[in-house]
Design a protein around this motif. Structure first.
Motif, mmCIF file in Angstrom:
data_model
loop_
_atom_site.group_PDB
_atom_site.id
_atom_site.type_symbol
_atom_site.label_atom_id
_atom_site.label_comp_id
_atom_site.label_asym_id
_atom_site.label_seq_id
_atom_site.Cartn_x
_atom_site.Cartn_y
_atom_site.Cartn_z
ATOM 1 N N ASN A 42 0.830 -1.211 0.000
ATOM 2 C CA ASN A 42 0.000 0.000 0.000
ATOM 3 C C ASN A 42 0.861 1.257 0.000
ATOM 4 N N HIS A 43 1.961 1.202 0.769
ATOM 5 C CA HIS A 43 2.867 2.352 0.815
ATOM 6 C C HIS A 43 3.521 2.576 -0.552
ATOM 7 N N ALA A 44 3.937 1.444 -1.171
ATOM 8 C CA ALA A 44 4.560 1.553 -2.499
ATOM 9 C C ALA A 44 3.567 2.085 -3.518
ATOM 10 N N LEU A 45 2.307 1.588 -3.434
ATOM 11 C CA LEU A 45 1.278 2.068 -4.359
ATOM 12 C C LEU A 45 1.004 3.547 -4.150
ATOM 13 N N SER A 46 0.994 3.956 -2.904
ATOM 14 C CA SER A 46 0.760 5.364 -2.601
ATOM 15 C C SER A 46 1.882 6.229 -3.166
ATOM 16 N N ASP A 47 3.142 5.762 -2.986
ATOM 17 C CA ASP A 47 4.275 6.505 -3.539
ATOM 18 C C ASP A 47 4.216 6.548 -5.063
ATOM 19 N N ALA A 48 3.845 5.394 -5.666
ATOM 20 C CA ALA A 48 3.758 5.337 -7.125
ATOM 21 C C ALA A 48 2.668 6.260 -7.637
ATOM 22 N N GLN A 49 1.523 6.288 -6.944
ATOM 23 C CA GLN A 49 0.425 7.164 -7.357
ATOM 24 C C GLN A 49 0.839 8.625 -7.248
ATOM 25 N N GLN A 50 1.616 8.942 -6.196
ATOM 26 C CA GLN A 50 2.111 10.304 -6.037
ATOM 27 C C GLN A 50 3.037 10.675 -7.185
ATOM 28 N N ASP A 51 3.932 9.714 -7.547
ATOM 29 C CA ASP A 51 4.836 9.959 -8.674
ATOM 30 C C ASP A 51 4.056 10.166 -9.965
#
Length: 252
Positions: A42-51
């Motif tokens: 979830n953290h990685a997805l959140s970072d990816a979505q931010q990117d």
């Protein structure tokens, strides 16, 4: 044969409870691992979505700027207005170029109003808008065809210092790699094309449109003969100018 020690009911229950405890501990450990991994995902997805969001924002910003730059480049213009009056080889009483009789000397396009002097940017896109541009091969009507006249007259234009001479324009053109567009056709429609801007030293910067007539051997004549004298052959090409637009922000 090994000795077999039967287990009492209490012992069996105790053994099962011990095994069950191990299973519960393993399940709890697995659950914690899964929960931890899900958190990482979830953290990685959140970072990816931010990117992704930031990348989209950058693209949108660049697109908006590109649109603005495009609009500016086409709205920031220098315009030279003309009067759409038709001129021809005959009406302008052209003179052959001393260096090449198949073309005329450069001459200023006549004007009857104001708005034709501008300060064009050299090296910037410059478009001429012709309300009328007509060329024809008179040899087409001969019998036999093209026996006497195998030439056709086209038009060429440059924007240059209004006090420039034909020889000075030719000298600068010969020293450059500029290509001159041929205008005119066997029709009577309007057209638009690119023309060069010349800047001659020791001349007032006010600039105007120059024209010359140029003969070419007509392809339909199927001959290798060179083009003929511009005054006597090639037909009475005519033109009428509406405007010339210089786009200082668009480099060519």
């Amino acid at each position: 044969m090994a000795d077999y020690q039967p287990m009492t009911l209490e012992q069996r229950i105790g053994a099962l409870q011990a095994e069950n405890g191990k299973l519960i501990d393993s399940n709890n450990a697995l659950t914690q691992t899964v929960v931890g991994k899900m958190g990482e995902i979830n953290h990685a997805l959140s970072d990816a979505q931010q990117d992704v969001n930031e990348a989209i924002a950058r693209v949108e910003s660049k697109t908006d700027q590109a649109i603005l730059n495009f609009a500016d480049s086409h709205s920031d213009i220098n315009i030279s207005y003309y009067d759409q009056i038709a001129h021809s080889k005959a009406s302008l009483e052209i003179t052959p170029d001393p260096e090449d009789e198949s073309r005329s000397e450069w001459m200023l396009v006549p004007t009857t109003s104001s708005g034709y002097h501008i300060y064009p940017t050299v090296g910037a896109l410059t478009k001429i808008h012709l309300a009328h541009g007509y060329s024809y091969a008179p040899g087409h009507s001969e019998t036999p065809q093209y026996e006497r006249d195998w030439s056709i007259t086209y038009l060429q234009f440059v924007f240059a210092n209004s006090s420039a001479t034909s020889a000075q324009i030719n000298e600068q053109l010969n020293a450059s790699t500029l290509d001159l567009t041929r205008f005119g056709g066997w029709w009577n429609g309007s057209s638009t094309g690119t023309i060069p801007v010349l800047k001659l030293e020791h001349h007032h910067p006010y600039s105007r449109l120059f024209v010359r007539f140029v003969n070419h051997t007509f392809h339909a004549a199927n001959t290798s003969n060179p083009p003929q004298n511009i005054v006597e052959f090639g037909g009475n090409a005519t033109f009428a100018v509406d405007r010339v637009i210089n786009y200082p922000r668009i480099k060519v």
